[in-house]
Design an enzyme around this catalytic site. Structure first.
Site, PDB file in Angstrom:
ATOM      1  N   ALA A 183       0.766  -1.101   0.121  1.00 53.70           N
ATOM      2  CA  ALA A 183      -0.134   0.005   0.097  1.00 53.70           C
ATOM      3  C   ALA A 183       0.972   1.396  -0.089  1.00 53.70           C
ATOM      4  O   ALA A 183       0.513   2.271  -0.832  1.00 53.70           O
ATOM      5  CB  ALA A 183      -0.892  -0.012   1.333  1.00 53.70           C
ATOM      6  N   ASP A 184       2.080   1.287   0.878  1.00 52.47           N
ATOM      7  CA  ASP A 184       2.732   2.386   0.843  1.00 52.47           C
ATOM      8  C   ASP A 184       3.620   2.636  -0.672  1.00 52.47           C
ATOM      9  O   ASP A 184       3.488   3.470  -1.064  1.00 52.47           O
ATOM     10  CB  ASP A 184       3.804   2.224   1.918  1.00 52.47           C
ATOM     11  CG  ASP A 184       3.562   2.410   3.438  1.00 52.47           C
ATOM     12  OD1 ASP A 184       2.554   3.014   3.414  1.00 52.47           O
ATOM     13  OD2 ASP A 184       4.366   2.216   4.228  1.00 52.47           O
ATOM     14  N   ASP A 185       4.008   1.475  -0.993  1.00 48.91           N
ATOM     15  CA  ASP A 185       4.582   1.533  -2.496  1.00 48.91           C
ATOM     16  C   ASP A 185       3.650   2.203  -3.470  1.00 48.91           C
ATOM     17  O   ASP A 185       4.112   2.965  -4.492  1.00 48.91           O
ATOM     18  CB  ASP A 185       5.090   0.329  -3.016  1.00 48.91           C
ATOM     19  CG  ASP A 185       6.505  -0.091  -2.181  1.00 48.91           C
ATOM     20  OD1 ASP A 185       7.205   0.854  -2.281  1.00 48.91           O
ATOM     21  OD2 ASP A 185       6.938  -1.310  -2.300  1.00 48.91           O
ATOM     22  N   GLY A 188       2.733   5.966  -2.829  1.00 46.78           N
ATOM     23  CA  GLY A 188       3.991   6.685  -3.024  1.00 46.78           C
ATOM     24  C   GLY A 188       4.027   6.818  -4.646  1.00 46.78           C
ATOM     25  O   GLY A 188       4.570   7.977  -5.284  1.00 46.78           O
TER      26      GLY A 188
END
Length: 418
Positions: A183-185, A188
């Site tokens: 989710a972070d990737d 971003g």
């Protein structure tokens, strides 16, 4: 094509296609830093602002072997190609200095809980007042608005809330989150892409804007259309390593390991039938088409599994590749890192860090004219504080006063270890 041919017209005088773009980053952990990492890899001058004590990624294990003192894999991976400024945003002086830095930036990135940046006086409204054309990127778990906007949001929570976890894992086991910061990737990546689109708009119109990226939204957008199916009541069973739209496509055990084989086309099936020594199955109506094979998934999986089980991984791969049937070994990251192809693609680029040669993951995109690369390693905390403030026009006396008050930190140029 040879690598030298691809890069034959490459320019070596630029950091990348975003050379000249100035980015100010006030982020922690991974989603915000990943947005900054992408822009930095593409050549932007990214200045990462951290508290003088350093952000959590600097202290997160595992640590890189051979580095002394130990360095976090997280920090070194996602904060390369960035300059470092140690600045305390909890006080008025630090916040005012941040806004001054923002006034000279094209893009500002923050990934605090919604409302935090505004409460600190460094939110979009405060920055826009000084820099109307700014592109201000906010990344959070659930977005800047909506019923759940003020919830605390982290990567595994967004994975769970999106429905992704419900489909990940073995069919007869428990739901499992992604082992990577998925989710972070994705957040971003979407944030960086949106920032570039906003820069293009600003270049044409002079208008800046606020970009709101939620981890949840990024997971839902990249859900392969499953959100639509869910909204329309379509059942989505957990399939494990099976491929929903094709069969046979699965992980198959070999005598000494495993291979992933994907038969997505009818032509693949005909070739696979020959490799299996069952050429008569190529035109068998139970298996001849993709829909038919999906309807008989268990049968075609068993055919392939019986064949691979009696052979080594190398034998399986050699036979299938000779027939142009898609297949790859199921490898560990250590095995992937040792692959000559991975090395040839510059997916590992070495830097010197605290007594060790560290192979950092390289940029994925290859640009023939403006190549991307790891230009320099992650900086020591506050390594560029003095330089960046001097560029801003902060005089030596003011810098000394800010340092004495604990507003800024970092080594002086004469003692800078980087």
């Amino acid at each position: 094509m040879e690598k030298a041919e691809f890069f034959s017209e490459a320019r070596r005088d630029l950091a990348g296609p975003l050379a000249g773009v100035r980015v100010l980053e006030a982020t922690t952990t991974w989603a915000g830093p990943m947005c900054g990492c992408l822009l930095a890899d593409f050549g932007a001058d990214v200045v990462k602002v951290e508290h003088p004590a350093g952000e959590v990624a600097r202290r997160s294990p595992p640590f890189l072997p051979g580095t002394d003192p130990p360095l976090s894999f997280m920090h070194e991976t996602v904060n390369r190609n960035k300059r470092s400024v140690a600045l305390d945003l909890h006080g008025d002086a630090g916040r005012a200095l941040f806004v001054r830095l923002a006034a000279h930036s094209d893009v500002v990135i923050e990934n605090f809980r919604p409302g935090t940046a505004d409460a600190w006086g460094i939110g979009y409204a405060a920055v826009r007042a000084e820099r109307p054309a700014v592109i201000y990127v906010s990344i959070s778990g659930f977005g800047q608005w909506g019923p759940d906007h003020d919830r605390v949001g982290y990567d595994p929570l967004a994975q769970a809330a999106s429905g992704f976890v419900s489909l990940n894992g073995p069919p007869d086991g428990e739901p499992v989150k992604s082992p990577t910061f998925l989710a972070d990737d994705l957040a971003g990546l979407h944030a960086a892409f949106a920032a570039l689109a906003a820069l293009r708009h600003r270049d044409r119109t002079g208008e800046g804007q606020h970009i709101d990226v939620a981890l949840l939204d990024a997971m839902l957008f990249q859900s392969t259309g499953y959100l639509t199916l869910g909204a329309m009541g379509v059942d989505l069973p957990r399939l494990g390593n099976q491929f929903r739209i094709a069969a046979p496509a699965n992980r198959y055990a070999c005598r000494d390991g495993a291979a992933f084989i994907g038969v997505l086309l009818d032509a693949h099936w005909r070739k696979l039938a020959e490799v299996l020594g069952r050429a008569e199955l190529a035109d068998d109506p139970r298996y001849a088409t993709g829909l038919a094979r999906i309807a008989h998934r268990a049968e075609v999986d068993a055919l392939v599994a019986d064949w691979t089980r009696a052979r080594s991984t190398a034998e399986v791969l050699a036979a299938l590749r000779a027939a142009s049937v898609p297949c790859e070994p199921v490898r560990s990251y250590a095995e992937a890192a040792a692959d000559p192809h991975v090395r040839a693609r510059d997916m590992l680029q070495e830097v010197d860090r605290r007594g060790a040669r560290v192979p950092l993951t390289g940029p994925a995109a290859k640009l023939s004219r403006t190549p991307l690369r790891v230009r320099f390693a992650a900086r020591e905390l506050g390594a560029d504080t003095e330089t960046v403030l001097a560029e801003l026009g902060v005089g030596r006396a003011e810098r000394r006063a800010l340092r004495a008050a604990g507003v800024v930190a970092g080594p002086l140029p004469s003692e800078n270890p980087d």
